[in-house]
Design an enzyme around this catalytic site. Structure first.
Site, PDB file in Angstrom:
ATOM      1  NE  ARG A 197      -4.247  -0.290   0.323  1.00  0.00           N
ATOM      2  CZ  ARG A 197      -5.115  -1.180   0.777  1.00  0.00           C
ATOM      3  NH1 ARG A 197      -6.023  -1.743  -0.106  1.00  0.00           N
ATOM      4  NH2 ARG A 197      -5.416  -1.529   2.145  1.00  0.00           N
ATOM      5  CE1 TYR A 232      -2.106   9.819  -0.741  1.00  0.00           C
ATOM      6  CE2 TYR A 232      -1.941   8.272  -2.538  1.00  0.00           C
ATOM      7  CZ  TYR A 232      -2.643   8.681  -1.237  1.00  0.00           C
ATOM      8  OH  TYR A 232      -3.200   7.573  -0.467  1.00  0.00           O
TER       9      TYR A 232
ATOM     10  N   GLY B 103       2.192   5.657   1.008  1.00  0.00           N
ATOM     11  CA  GLY B 103       0.851   5.242   0.060  1.00  0.00           C
ATOM     12  C   GLY B 103      -0.431   5.017   0.883  1.00  0.00           C
ATOM     13  CB  CYS B 104      -3.606   3.605  -0.275  1.00  0.00           C
ATOM     14  SG  CYS B 104      -3.952   4.953  -1.489  1.00  0.00           S
ATOM     15  CB  VAL B 105      -0.385   0.964   3.684  1.00  0.00           C
ATOM     16  CG1 VAL B 105      -0.399  -0.061   2.455  1.00  0.00           C
ATOM     17  CG2 VAL B 105       0.919   1.798   3.583  1.00  0.00           C
TER      18      VAL B 105
END
Lengths: 428, 105, 234
Positions: A197, A232, B103-105
């Site tokens: 991200r 993950y 993802g991490c959002v």
């Protein structure tokens, strides 16, 4: 179809059977149903339903264990409240083991017995993974990581373009036209890792760490093939996938001759690499690992960087990421750093290993299926932050950053969320 | 899946409020989403970002890197975060009618 | 030795063998390849001492009445078991002694038996203490079927285990006040037999697993450098 499901159920039961070591046997047999754990769990505190009690989550898996692995469970299944691995049990497992646990582990130390509750939840998730029942949203994140090398499917060219673009910023910041972010450099000491991200949407944290490394004269590199610290696969209970992701980073470090992998500010990724990875690979790593937080604290202690704490005068608090703190033992380093970089620091309560999860852990942030619950349990964190009166919340985990940003807007906290690297860079 | 209602119009969205069917998107939808998530009235700069994201997605099926948004529109990185308080992913991509990025959002 | 003695001995052997079997399965720890940050031994020490105090455990300090009742209840159980074993070994346990106190004369005795007044007070003490502890058991039982969440979590075994243990403590208390009655001790022995046969079936197995859980807990936090006896922050 029916037969297929029966087969998959058998696969899950075989999985449980083959994983029964001293640790799991203990965790599955020791809950006494005292019911005192609810008040330590964010889900139960926020939503007040018995299915959210950690003991109820444990009992889903332990009940299956009792049914198939204990004498009483086989002969008198009703007596010990066992669970047949049927559709009803499976639905409950998906709903609460995936949808109502951040695997933060806050309940463990507060459990009257000391049951490793997240370990049981993870075992339940692994059984669901064996049956192909991982929620779609999080499974696609795992697939992206395994298929493309990073969980956001960023192409190599896009990654290179972004890092090159950040060079300009770095050169301007440190006033040196030769400053660059090293890519694929051999013979360096450290391999740095990031959360995808960062290059994709939030590259300021990469600029920040690059500035710190420049000033500390660190010998480091990023790899354009494998740089993703997240794992993950660990959350969804895919051990083989988790091993592949771990092995890639270890091999990448060896490839560039680095003796240390710096674990970027990602709670679960750091935990997976530092504590779980060697067990997936069934060997000690040939390289060392260090979290970015520990490394930055070391720089300050050694005088390699000299932050000026008068630069940040706003009241600052720390959010402790569960995977890094309670489950990783990185506890005082972030406090040392923040105290060296900021003139006003306040603890939130509770803190350190007793802290509440941001609400987005355990893969919750990636599972839009359970978004509503995530925002509700986030209120506990929002109240904690509000009570400190802080203007800046520092947290060494990108997953936490995103969840904190969400609750910051939802509960109108009006704070700024920063990573450790960002707060250090601001003070330099 | 959930139903989001803004000013009498209903949209099928995922748990995070992203459009389930991105084909439903048009400029009016963008304005409604922006009003609803606290971004407010869309200025010229907002539109530049949204259109950039949308056209990139239509071509590649993916959200663009924030770098390419900045380079294509000429808007500085820090300004993107001010324009979209929810950030480039949960803010800009959602308003542009994209599905939620992984993802991490 | 009566038939009740033999039944109890058989139950005890059965229970002991069961416990031993589980215990043996818990000895071999899975190999952990990660480098330690702290000390396992230190973490385990912490886990078995400070970490169990109300100052450290929410299940204790947020639920003090239940926690205290639970502690008393458990002390009552272990006391009853010890008293039972002593009664099994010594025929004249806590009875006034008149004859020759040598082993092998068909009777055996207990060291307190020469001082009858002291023994009476001791019996009274145990009777009252066990009455209190069994009442704690009753209170926990009532909580189990009146509290909505706890009821949802409970199965038949949770109730049965409590009932058996509570009755066992009550019988133990009755023997203390009525040593000369012909039925009290046999009743206690029968209750003990039921308890020890039932124990390996259900949750009472936690007598073994509790120890293992505390070890695992301490080992986890100890190795990762989260728990240590030296840390003043705890």
């Amino acid at each position: 179809m029916q037969e297929d499901l029966t087969e998959r159920k058998q696969k899950a039961l075989d999985f449980l059977n083959s994983h029964l070591n001293a640790k799991l046997i203990t965790a599955l047999n020791s809950c006494v149903h005292c019911g005192l754990c609810g008040t330590s769990c964010q889900y139960y505190i926020a939503l007040k339903e018995e299915k959210y009690m950690p003991a109820a989550k444990v009992d889903l898996v332990a009940g299956i264990y009792r049914r198939y692995h204990t004498f009483a469970g086989k002969v008198f299944p009703k007596l010990t409240g066992t669970h047949e691995l049927d559709d009803e049990t499976i639905d409950k497992m998906v709903d609460t083991l995936f949808g109502a646990c951040t695997m933060c582990g806050r309940c463990v130390a507060h459990c009257s017995v000391g049951v490793d509750i997240p370990f049981v939840v993870r075992t339940g998730r692994m059984m669901l993974q064996q049956m192909g029942l991982v929620p779609k949203s999080i499974q696609s994140t795992v697939d992206a990581a395994l298929n493309t090398g990073n969980n956001m499917a960023i192409s190599k060219q896009d990654f290179i373009d972004t890092i090159t673009w950040l060079n300009d910023d770095l050169q301007y910041e440190v006033n040196d036209d030769n400053a660059t972010i090293p890519l694929n450099q051999s013979g360096v000491k450290m391999l740095y890792t990031v959360n995808p991200r960062e290059p994709k949407f939030f590259p300021l944290s990469i600029s920040a760490i690059a500035k710190v490394f420049y000033l500390a004269k660190e010998s480091w590199t990023l790899s354009t093939d494998y740089y993703d610290i997240t794992n993950y696969a660990y959350f969804v209970g895919d051990e083989e996938g988790a091993r592949v992701i771990t092995e890639r980073l270890v091999n990448e470090a060896i490839k560039y001759g680095a003796d240390t992998i710096i674990l970027g500010e990602c709670g679960h990724g750091s935990r997976a690499m530092r504590w779980e990875g060697p067990n997936w690979m069934k060997e000690k790593y040939p390289v060392k690992t260090i979290t970015a937080v520990e490394l930055l604290a070391q720089y300050i202690r050694d005088g390699r960087i000299k932050p000026d704490k008068t630069k940040i005068t706003d009241l600052v608090t720390i959010h402790d990421p569960c995977n890094l703190v309670r489950n990783g033992g990185v506890i005082e380093e972030q406090r040392y750093i923040v105290n060296a970089c900021c003139s006003n620091f306040v603890e939130m309560n509770p803190n350190r290993e007793d802290n509440f999860c941001c609400g987005g852990g355990g893969g919750q942030l990636a599972m839009s299926e359970y978004n509503e619950r995530r925002m509700k349990i986030g209120k506990i964190k929002a109240d904690q932050i509000r009570a400190t009166g802080a203007k800046i919340v520092v947290t060494p985990c990108h997953n936490c950053v995103d969840q904190l940003n969400s609750i910051n807007l939802e509960y109108k906290l009006g704070v700024t969320i920063k990573t450790i690297a960002e707060i250090v860079a601001d003070a330099l | 899946m959930a139903i989001l209602e803004i000013e009498g119009k209903t949209f099928e969205v995922d748990g995070d409020g992203f459009l389930v069917n991105p084909k439903e998107w048009n400029e009016e939808v963008a304005q409604l989403f922006a009003k609803q998530d606290g971004t407010g009235e869309l200025t010229e700069k907002h539109w530049a970002v949204i259109k950039n994201i949308r056209s990139h997605w239509e071509k590649t099926d993916m959200a663009p890197m924030v770098r390419s948004i900045c380079q294509d529109t000429g808007i500085r990185l820090r300004e993107i975060y001010t324009l979209f308080p929810q950030g480039p992913a949960r803010g800009a991509c959602k308003i542009a009618g994209l599905p939620k990025p992984d993802g991490c959002v | 030795m009566t038939i009740f003695h033999w039944l109890l001995i058989a139950a005890l052997v059965f229970c002991f063998v069961s416990c031993l079997r589980w215990f043996l399965k818990l000895i071999k720890q899975p190999k952990d390849y990660a480098d330690p940050k702290g000390s396992v031994a230190d973490g385990v020490t912490f886990s078995c001492t400070k970490a169990m105090l109300p100052t450290h455990k929410e299940s204790a300090y947020l639920h003090l009445p239940t926690y205290i009742a639970g502690i008393i209840y458990h002390i009552g159980t272990f006391t009853s078991i010890i008293l039972l074993l002593l009664q099994l070994i010594f025929t004249n346990f806590m009875l006034p002694y008149t004859g020759n106190c040598e082993m092998g004369d068909g009777t055996s005795c207990f060291i307190f038996s020469s001082n009858w007044t002291f023994v009476v007070y001791l019996r009274l003490f145990f009777a009252v203490a066990l009455a209190v502890s069994s009442l704690c058991g009753v209170a926990i039982l009532i909580k189990r079927f009146t509290n909505k969440e706890l009821k949802a979590l409970s199965n038949i075994d949770d109730y049965l285990s409590n009932i058996f243990v509570t009755l066992f403590q009550m019988f133990s208390a009755i023997v203390m006040v009525a040593p000369y009655s012909t039925w009290t001790q046999p009743a206690l022995f029968i209750m003990g037999t039921i308890l020890f046969i039932y124990m390996p079936l259900g949750k009472l197995r936690h007598v073994i697993y509790f120890l293992s859980a505390r070890y695992q807990l301490g080992a986890f936090y100890g190795k990762r450098g989260v728990w240590s006896m030296k840390n003043k922050k705890h």
